[in-house]
Design an enzyme around this catalytic site. Sequence first.
Site, PDB file in Angstrom:
ATOM      1  N   CYS A  26       0.841  -1.191   0.000  1.00  0.00           N
ATOM      2  CA  CYS A  26       0.000   0.000   0.000  1.00  0.00           C
ATOM      3  C   CYS A  26       0.887   1.256   0.000  1.00  0.00           C
ATOM      4  O   CYS A  26       1.849   1.340   0.753  1.00  0.00           O
ATOM      5  CB  CYS A  26      -0.913   0.001   1.226  1.00  0.00           C
ATOM      6  N   CYS A  41       0.579   4.775   6.957  1.00  0.00           N
ATOM      7  CA  CYS A  41      -0.061   4.618   8.270  1.00  0.00           C
ATOM      8  C   CYS A  41       0.896   3.851   9.207  1.00  0.00           C
ATOM      9  O   CYS A  41       1.243   2.687   8.925  1.00  0.00           O
ATOM     10  CB  CYS A  41      -1.375   3.873   8.122  1.00  0.00           C
ATOM     11  N   CYS A  91       0.384   0.165  10.286  1.00  0.00           N
ATOM     12  CA  CYS A  91      -0.101  -0.851   9.346  1.00  0.00           C
ATOM     13  C   CYS A  91       0.971  -1.715   8.707  1.00  0.00           C
ATOM     14  O   CYS A  91       1.890  -1.219   8.051  1.00  0.00           O
ATOM     15  CB  CYS A  91      -0.926  -0.178   8.245  1.00  0.00           C
ATOM     16  N   CYS A 118     -16.552  -8.958   5.449  1.00  0.00           N
ATOM     17  CA  CYS A 118     -15.923  -7.680   5.147  1.00  0.00           C
ATOM     18  C   CYS A 118     -14.659  -7.895   4.319  1.00  0.00           C
ATOM     19  O   CYS A 118     -13.725  -8.566   4.759  1.00  0.00           O
ATOM     20  CB  CYS A 118     -15.586  -6.950   6.447  1.00  0.00           C
ATOM     21  N   CYS A 172     -19.721  -5.939   3.557  1.00  0.00           N
ATOM     22  CA  CYS A 172     -19.006  -4.726   3.920  1.00  0.00           C
ATOM     23  C   CYS A 172     -17.701  -4.725   3.128  1.00  0.00           C
ATOM     24  O   CYS A 172     -17.110  -5.790   2.928  1.00  0.00           O
ATOM     25  CB  CYS A 172     -18.709  -4.773   5.420  1.00  0.00           C
ATOM     26  N   CYS A 221     -19.359   2.298   8.593  1.00  0.00           N
ATOM     27  CA  CYS A 221     -18.646   1.620   9.676  1.00  0.00           C
ATOM     28  C   CYS A 221     -17.391   2.434   9.906  1.00  0.00           C
ATOM     29  O   CYS A 221     -16.532   2.519   9.022  1.00  0.00           O
ATOM     30  CB  CYS A 221     -18.301   0.189   9.256  1.00  0.00           C
ATOM     31  N   ARG A 251     -17.883  -2.786  17.790  1.00  0.00           N
ATOM     32  CA  ARG A 251     -17.151  -4.020  17.462  1.00  0.00           C
ATOM     33  C   ARG A 251     -15.811  -4.072  18.184  1.00  0.00           C
ATOM     34  O   ARG A 251     -14.967  -3.182  18.039  1.00  0.00           O
ATOM     35  CB  ARG A 251     -16.955  -4.128  15.937  1.00  0.00           C
TER      36      ARG A 251
HETATM   37  N1  SAM Z   1      -6.728   0.677   3.127  1.00  0.00           N
HETATM   38  C1  SAM Z   1      -8.020   0.900   3.653  1.00  0.00           C
HETATM   39  C2  SAM Z   1      -8.043   1.989   4.710  1.00  0.00           C
HETATM   40  O1  SAM Z   1      -7.002   2.338   5.235  1.00  0.00           O
HETATM   41  O2  SAM Z   1      -9.150   2.452   5.007  1.00  0.00           O
HETATM   42  C3  SAM Z   1      -8.680  -0.358   4.205  1.00  0.00           C
HETATM   43  C4  SAM Z   1      -7.866  -1.350   5.005  1.00  0.00           C
HETATM   44  S1  SAM Z   1      -7.119  -0.759   6.503  1.00  0.00           S
HETATM   45  C5  SAM Z   1      -6.083  -2.130   6.927  1.00  0.00           C
HETATM   46  C6  SAM Z   1      -8.481  -0.791   7.666  1.00  0.00           C
HETATM   47  C7  SAM Z   1      -8.224  -0.473   9.103  1.00  0.00           C
HETATM   48  O3  SAM Z   1      -7.466  -1.495   9.713  1.00  0.00           O
HETATM   49  C8  SAM Z   1      -7.457   0.785   9.449  1.00  0.00           C
HETATM   50  O4  SAM Z   1      -8.223   1.951   9.350  1.00  0.00           O
HETATM   51  C9  SAM Z   1      -7.074   0.503  10.897  1.00  0.00           C
HETATM   52  O5  SAM Z   1      -8.095   0.942  11.771  1.00  0.00           O
HETATM   53  C10 SAM Z   1      -6.997  -1.025  10.957  1.00  0.00           C
HETATM   54  N2  SAM Z   1      -5.636  -1.517  11.227  1.00  0.00           N
HETATM   55  C11 SAM Z   1      -4.630  -1.628  10.341  1.00  0.00           C
HETATM   56  N3  SAM Z   1      -3.514  -2.096  10.938  1.00  0.00           N
HETATM   57  C12 SAM Z   1      -3.819  -2.267  12.246  1.00  0.00           C
HETATM   58  C13 SAM Z   1      -3.072  -2.718  13.384  1.00  0.00           C
HETATM   59  N4  SAM Z   1      -1.789  -3.058  13.296  1.00  0.00           N
HETATM   60  N5  SAM Z   1      -3.705  -2.783  14.575  1.00  0.00           N
HETATM   61  C14 SAM Z   1      -5.016  -2.426  14.682  1.00  0.00           C
HETATM   62  N6  SAM Z   1      -5.767  -1.996  13.641  1.00  0.00           N
HETATM   63  C15 SAM Z   1      -5.168  -1.909  12.439  1.00  0.00           C
HETATM   64  C1  DTB Z   2     -11.301  -2.452  11.328  1.00  0.00           C
HETATM   65  O1  DTB Z   2     -11.587  -1.454  12.007  1.00  0.00           O
HETATM   66  N1  DTB Z   2     -10.499  -3.430  11.703  1.00  0.00           N
HETATM   67  C2  DTB Z   2     -10.324  -4.414  10.667  1.00  0.00           C
HETATM   68  C3  DTB Z   2     -11.335  -3.942   9.595  1.00  0.00           C
HETATM   69  N2  DTB Z   2     -11.777  -2.678  10.110  1.00  0.00           N
HETATM   70  C4  DTB Z   2     -10.947  -3.859   8.183  1.00  0.00           C
HETATM   71  C5  DTB Z   2      -8.904  -4.546  10.204  1.00  0.00           C
HETATM   72  C6  DTB Z   2      -7.938  -4.852  11.331  1.00  0.00           C
HETATM   73  C7  DTB Z   2      -6.608  -5.086  10.717  1.00  0.00           C
HETATM   74  C8  DTB Z   2      -5.565  -5.477  11.733  1.00  0.00           C
HETATM   75  C9  DTB Z   2      -4.216  -5.622  11.151  1.00  0.00           C
HETATM   76  C10 DTB Z   2      -4.106  -6.695  10.107  1.00  0.00           C
HETATM   77  O2  DTB Z   2      -4.579  -7.845  10.314  1.00  0.00           O
HETATM   78  O3  DTB Z   2      -3.490  -6.449   9.049  1.00  0.00           O
HETATM   79 FE1  SF4 Z   3      -2.850   1.237   3.368  1.00  0.00          FE
HETATM   80 FE2  SF4 Z   3      -2.795   0.069   5.747  1.00  0.00          FE
HETATM   81 FE3  SF4 Z   3      -3.061   2.720   5.600  1.00  0.00          FE
HETATM   82 FE4  SF4 Z   3      -5.119   1.104   4.788  1.00  0.00          FE
HETATM   83  S1  SF4 Z   3      -4.304   1.323   6.867  1.00  0.00           S
HETATM   84  S2  SF4 Z   3      -4.298   2.905   3.734  1.00  0.00           S
HETATM   85  S3  SF4 Z   3      -3.934  -0.647   3.970  1.00  0.00           S
HETATM   86  S4  SF4 Z   3      -1.252   1.511   4.942  1.00  0.00           S
END
Ligand code: SAM
Ligand code: DTB
Ligand code: SF4
Length: 315
Positions: free
Chosen positions: A48, A52, A55, A92, A124, A184, A256
């Site tokens: 990506c 973030c 992430c 989802c 979702c 959501c 959730r």
């Molecule tokens: N790329 C899209 C976005 O950022 O909206 C969708 C996928 S992104 C992985 C969705 C959500 O996953 C993020 O907004 C964040 O709240 C959650 N997330 C990602 N990495 C995480 C982590 N290490 N621990 C907890 N939540 C995480």
């Molecule tokens: C949300 O709030 N939590 C989910 C879903 N929306 C998409 C994602 C959590 C991702 C946790 C880190 C991972 O497994 O990559």
């Molecule tokens: Fe990309 Fe992860 Fe950020 Fe979603 S949360 S925009 S997957 S870096």
Amino acid sequence: MKTPAEIRAIHDLPFPELLFRAATVHRAHWEPTAIQFCTLDSIKTGACPEDCAYCPQSAKYNTGLKVEPMKEVGAVLAGAAAAKALGSTRYCMGAAWREVKDDRNFEAVLEMVRGVAGLGMEVCVTLGMLDVDQALRLKQAGCKVYNHNIDSSPDFYETIISTRRFEDRLRTIDAVRRAGLEVCCGGIVGMGESVEHRIHFLQELTEMDPAPESIPINHLVPVPGTPLADLPPVPPLEFIRMIATARILFPASRIRLSAGRTAMSDEMQALAFFAGANSIFTGDRLLTTPNPGEDRDLGLLKALGMRVEGVPVPA
Ligand code: SAM
Ligand code: DTB
Ligand code: SF4
């Protein structure tokens, strides 16, 4: 809408008072012994372009994650059917995209949405930023909900993401609403933010009208290679305060208990359910990180005398 001081006053109530109020609100709006099972599917993993800090899927960090191309529609539908057989009523699908583009990949997502909706599951998706037209196309394909988290307070957000602005998140959420999709929208606790930041995060959610139908509260999953890898976990009682406060502020929304459950004790999860959480992600995997898995979750609900929402209680 609520002021930060009003939210802080709820958040800081003596713990028994806070939990009693949250549980009272919860049972006035929901069946307090039922938990919704949702399953996540990462339909496009890793690489990506966003940065973030939490992430594992950001291309900016070396997390050892295996980057995978877009999944085949058939594989996604098989995953959804398997999740449904295990009691999941909501599916989802998440993509590691900065934004939706009008290309073949989006056409494939629309096909996945049609297929999963055809199985009778709530659909979702979470695909990054999008516009109203794209949101409308999702809706027409049978999508019910779009997940797009604000993740934290506006000022703390700037310290964890540099590649987009908090306002970009709000613009996408607005597009989702205009298209008639459910919203959501939640966030992450445990990124090094202060309690005051958490209050402002909740306050931003109270400014949304209507309120998000579903609010995921994630506990940071610290992933080696990301800038937040070494942060300590939030004290469990502080985390429960966030769940309870969210429940009181949003009586009719789903709260959730999302990422981070593998590191939580059964007791902590039980407290979260008592405080008003009524949905979890099930299965062995979230998007890329581990999750407790069906057996442990069914065992937990059994030990608590609770049940999976939408699934008949066995005789
Ligand atoms: N790329 C899209 C976005 O950022 O909206 C969708 C996928 S992104 C992985 C969705 C959500 O996953 C993020 O907004 C964040 O709240 C959650 N997330 C990602 N990495 C995480 C982590 N290490 N621990 C907890 N939540 C995480
Ligand atoms: C949300 O709030 N939590 C989910 C879903 N929306 C998409 C994602 C959590 C991702 C946790 C880190 C991972 O497994 O990559
Ligand atoms: Fe990309 Fe992860 Fe950020 Fe979603 S949360 S925009 S997957 S870096």
